[in-house]
Scaffold this active site. Structure first.
Site, short mmCIF file in Angstrom:
data_model
loop_
_atom_site.label_atom_id
_atom_site.label_comp_id
_atom_site.label_asym_id
_atom_site.label_seq_id
_atom_site.Cartn_x
_atom_site.Cartn_y
_atom_site.Cartn_z
N TYR A 57 0.82 -1.20 0.00
CA TYR A 57 0.00 0.00 0.00
C TYR A 57 0.87 1.26 0.00
O TYR A 57 1.38 1.69 1.03
CB TYR A 57 -0.93 0.04 1.22
CG TYR A 57 -2.01 -1.02 1.22
CD1 TYR A 57 -2.35 -1.73 0.06
CD2 TYR A 57 -2.71 -1.32 2.38
CE1 TYR A 57 -3.34 -2.70 0.07
CE2 TYR A 57 -3.69 -2.29 2.40
CZ TYR A 57 -4.01 -2.98 1.24
OH TYR A 57 -4.99 -3.94 1.26
N HIS A 136 -1.14 -12.07 1.00
CA HIS A 136 -2.10 -11.18 0.32
C HIS A 136 -2.80 -11.88 -0.85
O HIS A 136 -4.01 -11.79 -1.03
CB HIS A 136 -1.33 -9.96 -0.20
CG HIS A 136 -2.16 -8.73 -0.37
ND1 HIS A 136 -1.61 -7.49 -0.45
CD2 HIS A 136 -3.49 -8.55 -0.48
CE1 HIS A 136 -2.57 -6.58 -0.61
NE2 HIS A 136 -3.72 -7.21 -0.64
N PRO A 217 -15.94 -3.49 2.73
CA PRO A 217 -17.33 -3.75 3.14
C PRO A 217 -18.29 -2.66 2.69
O PRO A 217 -19.50 -2.84 2.73
CB PRO A 217 -17.23 -3.80 4.67
CG PRO A 217 -16.07 -2.91 5.00
CD PRO A 217 -15.08 -3.12 3.88
N LEU A 218 -17.72 -1.52 2.25
CA LEU A 218 -18.56 -0.43 1.73
C LEU A 218 -18.53 -0.42 0.21
O LEU A 218 -18.85 0.59 -0.42
CB LEU A 218 -18.07 0.91 2.29
CG LEU A 218 -18.07 1.02 3.82
CD1 LEU A 218 -17.39 2.31 4.28
CD2 LEU A 218 -19.49 0.94 4.37
N ARG A 220 -16.01 -0.32 -1.73
CA ARG A 220 -15.03 0.70 -2.15
C ARG A 220 -15.69 2.08 -2.22
O ARG A 220 -15.36 2.90 -3.06
CB ARG A 220 -14.38 0.32 -3.48
CG ARG A 220 -13.61 -1.01 -3.41
CD ARG A 220 -12.95 -1.37 -4.71
NE ARG A 220 -12.32 -2.70 -4.66
CZ ARG A 220 -11.06 -2.94 -4.29
NH1 ARG A 220 -10.30 -1.94 -3.95
NH2 ARG A 220 -10.58 -4.17 -4.28
N GLY A 221 -16.63 2.29 -1.34
CA GLY A 221 -17.28 3.61 -1.24
C GLY A 221 -18.62 3.66 -1.94
O GLY A 221 -19.46 4.50 -1.61
N LEU A 223 -21.26 1.80 -1.82
CA LEU A 223 -22.46 1.50 -1.03
C LEU A 223 -22.83 2.60 -0.03
O LEU A 223 -23.86 2.52 0.63
CB LEU A 223 -22.27 0.17 -0.28
CG LEU A 223 -22.04 -1.06 -1.17
CD1 LEU A 223 -21.56 -2.25 -0.34
CD2 LEU A 223 -23.31 -1.43 -1.93
N THR A 224 -21.99 3.61 0.06
CA THR A 224 -22.28 4.71 1.00
C THR A 224 -23.27 5.71 0.40
O THR A 224 -23.80 6.56 1.10
CB THR A 224 -21.01 5.49 1.38
OG1 THR A 224 -20.55 6.21 0.21
CG2 THR A 224 -19.91 4.56 1.87
N GLY A 225 -23.46 5.61 -0.92
CA GLY A 225 -24.37 6.55 -1.59
C GLY A 225 -23.73 7.90 -1.89
O GLY A 225 -24.37 8.78 -2.47
N1 LIG Z 1 -7.01 -8.20 1.01
C1 LIG Z 1 -7.21 -7.46 -0.05
O1 LIG Z 1 -6.93 -7.86 -1.17
C2 LIG Z 1 -7.80 -6.10 0.11
C3 LIG Z 1 -8.32 -5.42 -1.01
C4 LIG Z 1 -8.88 -4.18 -0.83
C5 LIG Z 1 -8.95 -3.60 0.44
N2 LIG Z 1 -8.43 -4.27 1.51
C6 LIG Z 1 -8.46 -3.69 2.87
O2 LIG Z 1 -9.80 -3.36 3.19
C7 LIG Z 1 -9.88 -1.99 3.61
C8 LIG Z 1 -11.23 -1.41 3.25
O3 LIG Z 1 -11.49 -1.56 1.87
P1 LIG Z 1 -11.59 -0.35 0.85
O4 LIG Z 1 -10.94 0.84 1.44
O5 LIG Z 1 -11.15 -0.87 -0.45
O6 LIG Z 1 -13.15 -0.13 0.67
P2 LIG Z 1 -14.35 0.27 1.61
O7 LIG Z 1 -13.97 0.22 3.03
O8 LIG Z 1 -15.48 -0.54 1.14
O9 LIG Z 1 -14.62 1.78 1.16
C9 LIG Z 1 -13.68 2.79 1.31
C10 LIG Z 1 -14.18 4.00 0.56
O10 LIG Z 1 -15.40 4.43 1.13
C11 LIG Z 1 -15.31 5.79 1.57
N3 LIG Z 1 -15.99 5.86 2.88
C12 LIG Z 1 -15.64 5.20 4.01
N4 LIG Z 1 -16.54 5.43 4.98
C13 LIG Z 1 -17.46 6.25 4.45
C14 LIG Z 1 -18.63 6.84 4.95
N5 LIG Z 1 -19.05 6.61 6.20
N6 LIG Z 1 -19.36 7.64 4.12
C15 LIG Z 1 -18.96 7.88 2.86
N7 LIG Z 1 -17.86 7.34 2.30
C16 LIG Z 1 -17.11 6.53 3.11
C17 LIG Z 1 -13.84 6.10 1.66
O11 LIG Z 1 -13.60 7.43 1.33
P3 LIG Z 1 -13.15 8.50 2.45
O12 LIG Z 1 -11.72 8.22 2.72
O13 LIG Z 1 -13.36 9.80 1.77
O14 LIG Z 1 -14.03 8.28 3.64
C18 LIG Z 1 -13.24 5.18 0.61
O15 LIG Z 1 -13.28 5.80 -0.66
C19 LIG Z 1 -8.70 -1.33 2.91
O16 LIG Z 1 -8.33 -0.12 3.54
C20 LIG Z 1 -7.66 -2.40 2.99
O17 LIG Z 1 -7.03 -2.34 4.27
C21 LIG Z 1 -7.87 -5.51 1.36
#
Ligand SMILES: NC(=O)c1ccc[n+]([C@@H]2O[C@H](COP(=O)([O-])OP(=O)(O)OC[C@H]3O[C@@H](n4cnc5c(N)ncnc54)[C@H](OP(=O)(O)O)[C@@H]3O)[C@@H](O)[C@H]2O)c1
Length: 341
Positions: A57, A136, A217-218, A220-221, A223-225
């Site tokens: 990362y 990973h 779980p969101l 990648r953003g 699902l937050t709308g």
């Molecule tokens: N093992 C793997 O292959 C793998 C792959 C992907 C991710 N991951 C891990 O999983 C973690 C989470 O996944 P992710 O970051 O891909 O996706 P996510 O948690 O589903 O969504 C993150 C996105 O949602 C936005 N967000 C978060 N909370 C919000 C809220 N309450 N309201 C509105 N927007 C919101 C964030 O933007 P803002 O920053 O502007 O809030 C960001 O753009 C990563 O940080 C990483 O550690 C692991």
């Protein structure tokens, strides 16, 4: 403040966790060190102390996000000993390949690589051990028994406390579990990505007593709308090149988000909180790790633990999901092809 906990091995781990990937890589807005440190400290103060990072990362170099966490431990008012730290070795040698349509990646799980990768992570994180060390991506050219055998040696050497796998198949997980105790599996799981329910991974986790760490779980953003159109993403954002966010698929997938938003409004919570509460309601062995770079996002996501979904509501959400076909793969073609499915 303390959050509710769930088990990883024998450890009580607060949920939701915090994904720190977006602070350093992949998404628009990565790299704001000072505000990231503020969010990390606020997470710490709120009891959100299961942090997820990886050696790959970083928009600029490997180890960038791990170094950010080291800064939080050294200068950001965060006590490392209070954090349940998950990191994983990626062996993605060329950062940014996710973004190239024809990008190639190298995935290495040889024992020699495992031994060197943890030393680099420990140095970047400036910690003596990590609580949870994942592979990973599964290396198709190295038997999983060899990789996990090497991880077991790290455990015996005190460099890691728990073993995890990410994006593994159920068969790989079962084979790995014969060699060492696998305590956690990290897989994408959300309202728009439910494949672990049918590909055997969730079933194997339940059977083998392995915690499922739900990443993205969101959605990648999505699902937050908050994302209203593709124009909300810059061409340097990973999602811009991801099939679910394509010109064609984005508006179609937005229809699901609209339904989720309407349901959340009825429930009196935000769509993000509904998404997280739903994931946690699927099984008591699940911990979601939403990523955010903002204090408001952090607060909202932590607030999801106060949202309880009744059996009736869970059924309603399931009907909603079953009535919708999500458009597009979750990764670009090259990355999809590298997965252990
Ligand atoms: N093992 C793997 O292959 C793998 C792959 C992907 C991710 N991951 C891990 O999983 C973690 C989470 O996944 P992710 O970051 O891909 O996706 P996510 O948690 O589903 O969504 C993150 C996105 O949602 C936005 N967000 C978060 N909370 C919000 C809220 N309450 N309201 C509105 N927007 C919101 C964030 O933007 P803002 O920053 O502007 O809030 C960001 O753009 C990563 O940080 C990483 O550690 C692991």
């Amino acid at each position: 403040m303390s959050l509710p906990t769930r088990k990883i091995g024998n450890a009580d781990v607060p949920y939701p966790g915090l994904g720190t990937m977006g602070m350093s890589a992949f998404y628009d807005g990565a790299g704001k060190t000072e505000s990231n440190l503020t969010v990390l400290k606020a997470a710490y103060d709120s009891g959100c102390r299961f942090w997820d990072t990886a050696d790959m990362y970083g928009n600029h170099h490997m180890g960038e996000n791990e170094q950010l966490l080291a800064k939080a431990f050294k200068e950001g008012g965060v006590k490392r000993e209070d954090i349940f730290l998950g990191t994983y070795s990626s062996s993605t040698t060329k950062f940014g390949n996710f973004r190239a349509p024809d990008g190639t990646r190298s995935i290495i799980g040889t024992p020699a690589y495992v031994a060197s990768a943890i030393d680099k992570s420990l140095a970047d994180l400036q910690v003596p051990f990590v609580d949870l060390y994942y592979q990973h991506r599964v290396d198709k050219n190295t038997p999983i028994e060899e990789t996990v055998g090497a991880m077991q040696k790290l455990k015996e050497a005190g460099k890691i406390r728990h073993i995890g796998l990410s994006e593994c198949s159920a068969e790989t997980l079962r084979r790995a579990s014969k060699v060492a105790k696998v305590d956690a599996v990290q897989w994408e799981y959300s309202l728009w990505e439910t494949s672990i329910e049918t590909n055997g991974v969730l079933e194997a986790c339940k059977e083998l007593g392995i915690t499922l760490v739900a990443y993205s779980p969101l959605g990648r953003g999505m699902l937050t709308g908050k994302l209203k159109s593709r124009a909300d993403l810059s061409p340097t954002d990973f999602r811009y090149h991801s099939p679910r966010f394509s010109e064609e698929n984005f508006p179609k997938n937005l229809e699901l988000v609209d339904k989720i938003t309407a349901f959340a409004e009825k429930k009196g919570c935000t769509p993000a909180q509904l998404a997280l509460a739903w994931v946690h309601a699927q099984w008591e062995g699940i911990i979601a790790i939403p990523g955010t770079t903002r204090l408001e996002g952090l607060k909202e996501n932590i607030g999801s633990v106060g949202v309880e979904l009744t059996d009736e509501e869970l059924k309603e959400v399931r009907v909603l999901l079953d009535s919708f076909v999500v458009q597009g793969d979750r990764y670009p073609a090259a990355a999809m092809a590298s997965l252990n499915v």
